[in-house]
Design a protein around this motif. Structure first.
Motif, PDB file in Angstrom:
ATOM      1  N   ALA A 117      -7.237   2.885  -6.488  1.00 51.45           N
ATOM      2  CA  ALA A 117      -5.876   3.359  -6.215  1.00 51.45           C
ATOM      3  C   ALA A 117      -4.968   2.269  -5.643  1.00 51.45           C
ATOM      4  O   ALA A 117      -3.788   2.203  -5.981  1.00 51.45           O
ATOM      5  N   ASN A 118      -5.511   1.386  -4.791  1.00 52.30           N
ATOM      6  CA  ASN A 118      -4.665   0.355  -4.185  1.00 52.30           C
ATOM      7  C   ASN A 118      -4.152  -0.639  -5.227  1.00 52.30           C
ATOM      8  O   ASN A 118      -3.019  -1.117  -5.132  1.00 52.30           O
ATOM      9  N   ILE A 119      -4.945  -0.929  -6.251  1.00 54.29           N
ATOM     10  CA  ILE A 119      -4.504  -1.822  -7.329  1.00 54.29           C
ATOM     11  C   ILE A 119      -3.501  -1.101  -8.215  1.00 54.29           C
ATOM     12  O   ILE A 119      -2.454  -1.636  -8.570  1.00 54.29           O
ATOM     13  N   ARG A 120      -3.825   0.153  -8.544  1.00 48.93           N
ATOM     14  CA  ARG A 120      -2.931   0.920  -9.420  1.00 48.93           C
ATOM     15  C   ARG A 120      -1.576   1.153  -8.766  1.00 48.93           C
ATOM     16  O   ARG A 120      -0.544   1.107  -9.425  1.00 48.93           O
ATOM     17  N   LYS A 121      -1.572   1.365  -7.466  1.00 48.89           N
ATOM     18  CA  LYS A 121      -0.325   1.601  -6.722  1.00 48.89           C
ATOM     19  C   LYS A 121       0.622   0.407  -6.854  1.00 48.89           C
ATOM     20  O   LYS A 121       1.840   0.568  -6.853  1.00 48.89           O
ATOM     21  N   LEU A 122       0.052  -0.781  -7.006  1.00 53.37           N
ATOM     22  CA  LEU A 122       0.852  -2.004  -7.133  1.00 53.37           C
ATOM     23  C   LEU A 122       1.191  -2.334  -8.592  1.00 53.37           C
ATOM     24  O   LEU A 122       1.753  -3.383  -8.872  1.00 53.37           O
ATOM     25  N   GLY A 157      -1.055  -5.625 -16.119  1.00 53.39           N
ATOM     26  CA  GLY A 157      -0.131  -4.556 -15.802  1.00 53.39           C
ATOM     27  C   GLY A 157      -0.632  -3.292 -16.472  1.00 53.39           C
ATOM     28  O   GLY A 157      -1.075  -3.324 -17.629  1.00 53.39           O
ATOM     29  N   ALA A 158      -0.602  -2.174 -15.788  1.00 51.49           N
ATOM     30  CA  ALA A 158      -1.116  -0.920 -16.335  1.00 51.49           C
ATOM     31  C   ALA A 158      -0.366  -0.492 -17.589  1.00 51.49           C
ATOM     32  O   ALA A 158      -0.887   0.264 -18.404  1.00 51.49           O
TER      33      ALA A 158
END
Length: 193
Positions: free
Chosen positions: A153-158, A177-178
């Motif tokens: 979640a911390n990576i996805r949040k960024l 990048g997602a």
């Protein structure tokens, strides 16, 4: 495969299609005993017979070229674990960004779908990095392609997301990048039955 409401998807398989799928799964199971030593096909099939929605999910994995197979058994929960075992990332699940948020954030050249949305509709989960590495211990996969994996979640949040592949006889985990998508990147799923 475009985004569908999970509740509106018909999760029934015609009896001929069911028999064909079971034959394919059994043949793959018997051909690749190194993936599931000590597990008997009859026990797996009994679980599949008792869980038609899980069989539907396996059919979706198969139709998108995932080549699902049993890779383990969890005694505590009495569940068999299936992973997509195709040599390369499943063809029917490539050119997708990571999730719905990333898809909606793209302003131009949007992909048709996202890995997380597709997995949800199929009733499966993206492999974690740990599961991906377990699969790579069974056999070398993704030597030409790559696969999105569950992202913390911390990576996805960024704005980022993780993907993995095998190059130079080594398993690599990378970030992107997602909202990115590539013709050679898809995702591998897992299913417990």
């Amino acid at each position: 495969m475009t985004q569908k409401n999970t509740n509106s998807v018909n999760k029934d398989i015609a009896s001929e299609e069911r028999e064909e799928l079971l034959n394919v799964l059994k043949a793959r199971f018997e051909k690749n005993m190194h993936r599931h030593q000590g597990i008997e096909w009859e026990d797996v099939q009994a679980k599949l017979d008792a869980n038609p929605q899980k069989l539907w999910s396996l059919n979706e994995m198969e139709k998108s070229s995932g080549e699902p197979d049993v890779v383990g058994y969890v005694k505590e929960t009495d569940e068999y674990i299936f992973y997509d075992c195709s040599v390369e990332s499943p063809k029917g699940r490539r050119s997708v960004c990571y999730d719905r948020e990333a898809l909606e954030a793209r302003k131009k050249h949007k992909p048709e779908n996202s890995a997380m949305d597709m997995a949800t509709v199929m009733g499966i989960e993206l492999l974690t990095e740990e599961q991906y590495r377990e699969l790579q211990k069974l056999e070398d996969v993704d030597k030409k392609t790559s696969s999105w994996v569950q992202t913390p979640a911390n990576i996805r949040k960024l704005g980022g997301a993780l993907f993995c592949d095998r190059r130079y006889d080594t398993v690599f985990v990378y970030h992107n990048g997602a909202d990115s998508y590539y013709g050679a990147r898809g995702f591998r799923g897992s299913l417990r039955v």
